[in-house]
Motif scaffolding. Structure first.
Motif, PDB file in Angstrom:
ATOM      1  N   LEU A  67       0.825  -1.207   0.000  1.00 28.61           N
ATOM      2  CA  LEU A  67       0.000   0.000   0.000  1.00 28.61           C
ATOM      3  C   LEU A  67       0.857   1.254   0.000  1.00 28.61           C
ATOM      4  CD1 LEU A  67      -2.645  -1.339   2.482  1.00 28.61           C
ATOM      5  CD2 LEU A  67      -2.948  -0.908   0.055  1.00 28.61           C
ATOM      6  N   LEU A  79       2.432   1.911  -3.389  1.00 29.44           N
ATOM      7  CA  LEU A  79       1.431   2.352  -4.351  1.00 29.44           C
ATOM      8  C   LEU A  79       0.967   3.789  -4.103  1.00 29.44           C
ATOM      9  CD1 LEU A  79       0.034   0.557  -6.613  1.00 29.44           C
ATOM     10  CD2 LEU A  79      -1.905   1.577  -5.495  1.00 29.44           C
ATOM     11  N   MET A  80       0.703   4.118  -2.829  1.00 27.30           N
ATOM     12  CA  MET A  80       0.284   5.489  -2.504  1.00 27.30           C
ATOM     13  C   MET A  80       1.363   6.488  -2.925  1.00 27.30           C
ATOM     14  SD  MET A  80      -2.690   5.432  -1.205  1.00 27.30           S
ATOM     15  CE  MET A  80      -3.518   3.909  -1.556  1.00 27.30           C
ATOM     16  N   TYR A  89       1.239   7.626  -6.547  1.00 28.42           N
ATOM     17  CA  TYR A  89       0.337   8.749  -6.833  1.00 28.42           C
ATOM     18  C   TYR A  89       0.990  10.066  -6.431  1.00 28.42           C
ATOM     19  CZ  TYR A  89      -3.358   5.389  -7.749  1.00 28.42           C
ATOM     20  OH  TYR A  89      -4.097   4.378  -8.281  1.00 28.42           O
ATOM     21  N   GLU A 118      -9.117  -2.247  -7.564  1.00 33.69           N
ATOM     22  CA  GLU A 118      -9.090  -1.134  -8.514  1.00 33.69           C
ATOM     23  C   GLU A 118      -9.640  -1.581  -9.881  1.00 33.69           C
ATOM     24  OE1 GLU A 118      -8.015   1.842  -7.517  1.00 33.69           O
ATOM     25  OE2 GLU A 118      -7.441   2.961  -9.315  1.00 33.69           O
ATOM     26  N   GLY A 125      -7.118   5.398  -7.694  1.00 35.32           N
ATOM     27  CA  GLY A 125      -6.518   4.785  -6.512  1.00 35.32           C
ATOM     28  C   GLY A 125      -7.488   4.425  -5.413  1.00 35.32           C
ATOM     29  N   TRP A 137      -7.277   0.905  -4.191  1.00 34.75           N
ATOM     30  CA  TRP A 137      -6.143   0.637  -3.292  1.00 34.75           C
ATOM     31  C   TRP A 137      -6.413   1.227  -1.928  1.00 34.75           C
ATOM     32  CZ3 TRP A 137      -3.103  -2.950  -5.165  1.00 34.75           C
ATOM     33  CH2 TRP A 137      -3.013  -3.093  -6.559  1.00 34.75           C
ATOM     34  N   ILE A 138      -7.075   2.393  -1.902  1.00 35.86           N
ATOM     35  CA  ILE A 138      -7.403   2.982  -0.600  1.00 35.86           C
ATOM     36  C   ILE A 138      -8.381   2.070   0.137  1.00 35.86           C
ATOM     37  CG2 ILE A 138      -8.577   4.935   0.504  1.00 35.86           C
ATOM     38  CD1 ILE A 138      -7.180   6.770  -1.457  1.00 35.86           C
ATOM     39  N   LEU A 198      -8.445  -1.092  -0.032  1.00 33.61           N
ATOM     40  CA  LEU A 198      -7.603  -2.162   0.508  1.00 33.61           C
ATOM     41  C   LEU A 198      -6.930  -1.701   1.801  1.00 33.61           C
ATOM     42  CD1 LEU A 198      -6.969  -4.918  -0.814  1.00 33.61           C
ATOM     43  CD2 LEU A 198      -4.833  -3.927  -1.579  1.00 33.61           C
TER      44      LEU A 198
END
Lengths: 356, 306
Positions: free
Chosen positions: A148, A151-152, A155, B39, B220, B223-224, B226
């Motif tokens: 996570l 991935l964050m 962005y 996603e 996203g 994913w958030i 998750l």
């Protein structure tokens, strides 16, 4: 007649080689059906997609040019994946590498020096590594899920890039396009031939492939990391340190992705723009799996995925098909590959009901 | 006061797609399966929902199409992870990539054509109460449905025999199998429920929230969602709290851009992602709280013995 699934005593070597071929074959079959359903001649389309791009010198140059960052990033990722360290934010680390390299290239006071390009490479590798060090630190010290966080941060990296090219780094003579000025000539990798875009940065990729092979297959550290990935409990009993795996896995993949970012900015593009990467960081995950996390397998996987990119562009230009098709094929390929991996560890036997 | 009320309402709405997707994933993870492809499933739901809408189908059918699309996408993951026993991380990532591609392909004709969004409800009397009406009684039906689903999921997991079976499978598939539960079948159902909910969450974005089709419009959120499940420490109530927190963060950020804070908009846009990381760090530090409701078999392939 029934089928019975049996675990193999040990993974089949033949199947390990056959699985990627089966997966590629199934992807080709399914994509022909897909083209047929859209009303295109599948033979023609497949030719345009998979063969035509490789019929010209320029096509081959583009093929290698695109395969290079994919292979490079996937090699780095494989080091972590073997140890169950899941960096899926290589895209962000690539962006940070490209930003750092471009920053040095445009603003370093030693513009004329022959050391400009080497210093850009170092900056990019460090930036990619530093961006991956954040999840490594959080994983190691704070027990935070690295999937996570990486991935964050992708962005966040994309937003930093957007800020720079729309704001302070925008080329004042660039007709308001969101891009930086072109890098100076000595801040770019030399091309082999002025007609084509393939450049000398490909030597970095070759070196990284060899280093990855040596590290994963021939070094004790690489062995320890693999044990930690396959059998964490066994690794603990043997006294192998899990946090070393986290750091090496993330830093290696971050640095490799950062270098790929340098190669994009200083190679084909020559500047920073929001389109610095057509999703190489994500596609490299597929490459790593196609290559079965093995350096030489990754080379083949990278060449295959690069062909998917080229083919996607070719059918987009000559047949007007949308570019998203390349993504669909990437996903399909990975699906089939994972499914056919089943045959490596299991065998399917026919059993006659009567004999039971 | 007006600002507070409107931001409160906006937060509840922004949290809704996250609640759908994260509640679905919670059930999946409780059964011991980790599907990283939210996603992709959300995007599939968003695209197919818009596709059905522009095909002239009524809104309820468009939502059903999105739910089916999400469930069908999750089935691809299910076959790989459950039948072929592949690495669940890789199978989930494949789904994320595939869903992004398929949704871009399906939605390619509909870019930036506005959708006639699902309207907020106008309840007689209730919606007209000052302040209270705007804060609680003027949402579209899906906002309320998200809370219904929260009730259903909590009830199912903790008050029904099937929920107990599902949790047992997530804890120890081998023992659950030994006492006669069909581990693979129940995990398939859980995965498809997760896909359906993600599809609905995606459709909420394209049919209500935005409301139009934009490539990669989830930005996203899958994913958030998750991350929310990790944040929730696998408890439904905290999924809701987490979704409000992130909904609120999104709205604050938009509000900041609207009043023209002298900060580049990219920095404000990065806030929800940075907040996700910060919250994950805070929650993960407490290892004890994390392991209490953690499904022990999470992410491990299961193969029935004998």
């Amino acid at each position: 007649m029934l089928f019975k699934i049996e675990a193999r005593a040990e993974p089949s070597r033949e199947m390990a080689i056959a699985a990627p071929l089966i997966a590629t074959g199934l992807t080709v079959v399914l994509s022909s059906l897909f083209f047929l359903s859209l009303g295109y001649n599948p033979a023609m389309t497949l030719y345009t997609f998979f063969i035509e791009p490789l019929t010209t010198m320029n096509g081959i140059s583009e093929w290698l040019l695109k395969a290079s960052p994919l292979i490079l990033i996937a090699c780095g990722l494989s080091v972590g994946f073997r140890a169950n360290v899941w960096n899926i934010g290589a895209e962000g680390q690539l962006i940070m590498g490209a930003i750092a390299a471009t920053g040095v290239g445009l603003f370093a006071p030693w513009q004329e020096s022959p050391l400009l390009l080497p210093s850009m490479v170092v900056a990019g590798v460090l930036a990619g590594g530093a961006w991956a060090a954040i999840p490594a630190f959080l994983k190691d010290r704070m027990n935070t899920n690295e999937i996570l966080v990486t991935l964050m941060l992708t962005y966040v990296a994309a937003l930093i890039l957007s800020y720079l090219v729309h704001g302070p780094w925008r080329d004042p003579d660039g007709f308001n396009f969101p891009q930086t000025a072109l890098l100076p000539y000595n801040g770019m990798f030399e091309v082999f031939d002025y007609s084509y875009r393939l450049n000398t940065s490909i030597f970095f990729t070759i070196a990284v492939v060899v280093i990855t092979w040596l590290f994963t297959e021939r070094s004790f550290m690489g062995y320890k990391m693999s044990v930690g990935g396959v059998a964490p409990a066994a690794a603990r009993f043997a006294g192998f340190n899990a946090s070393t795996s986290v750091w090496i896995g993330l830093l290696a993949s971050g640095a490799a992705a950062g270098l790929a970012g340098v190669m994009e900015a200083t190679g084909p593009l020559g500047q920073l723009s929001p389109q610095i990467s057509p999703g190489y960081g994500f596609a490299a995950i597929i490459v790593a799996f196609i290559g079965r996390l093995h350096a030489f397998g990754i080379v083949l996987g990278g060449l295959l995925l690069s062909l998917l990119y080229l083919g996607g562009e070719a059918v987009q230009m000559s047949l007007g098909l949308p570019s998203s098709i390349a993504l669909i094929f990437q996903g399909l390929l990975l699906f089939f590959l994972l499914a056919s991996n089943f045959l490596v560890n299991f065998r399917i036997r026919r059993t006659d009901v009567r004999t039971r | 006061m007006d600002l507070f009320v409107s931001m409160f309402a906006a937060t509840i709405i922004a949290a809704t797609p996250l609640i759908f997707a994260a509640l679905g994933e919670l059930v999946v993870e409780k059964s011991g399966v980790l599907n990283l492809g939210i996603e992709g499933m959300m995007l599939a739901g968003a695209a197919f929902g818009v596709w059905a809408h522009f095909a002239g189908l009524p809104m309820i059918v468009a939502l059903a199409a999105a739910i089916l699309a999400g469930a069908a996408a999750s089935l691809l993951f299910g076959v790989l992870a459950l039948t072929f026993m592949t690495n669940q991380y890789a199978a989930g990532l494949a789904l994320a990539i595939f869903g992004t591609g398929v949704s871009a392909f399906i939605g390619r004709g509909f870019g930036s054509t506005p959708v006639e969004a699902i309207k907020p409800m106008n309840l007689p009397w209730l919606s007209d109460i000052p302040i209270i009406g705007e804060m609680f009684f003027r949402y579209d039906p899906l906002v309320y449905f998200a809370f219904v689903m929260f009730g259903v999921v909590s009830w199912f997991l903790y008050r029904t025999k099937s929920g107990l079976a599902l949790r047992a499978i997530g804890e120890s598939p081998d023992s659950a199998h030994a006492i006669g539960f069909e581990v693979i079948r129940i995990r398939y159902l859980a995965v498809m429920f997760g896909g359906a909910m993600a599809g609905l969450g995606g459709a909420y974005l394209s049919l209500v929230y935005t409301p139009l089709w934009v490539e990669n419009m989830t930005a996203g959120r899958g994913w958030i969602a998750l991350a929310l499940v990790v944040f929730s420490a696998w408890r439904p109530m905290r999924v809701i709290l987490g979704a409000w927190l992130f909904g609120g963060m999104t709205i604050l950020q938009l509000q900041g851009q609207a009043i023209g804070l002298s900060v580049p908009s990219e920095f404000l846009s990065a806030l929800p992602y940075l907040a996700t990381i910060a919250v994950l760090v805070l929650i993960s530090r407490n290892r004890q709280a994390m392991t209490l409701d953690f499904p022990v078999s999470l992410g491990k392939p299961f193969r029935p013995k004998g």
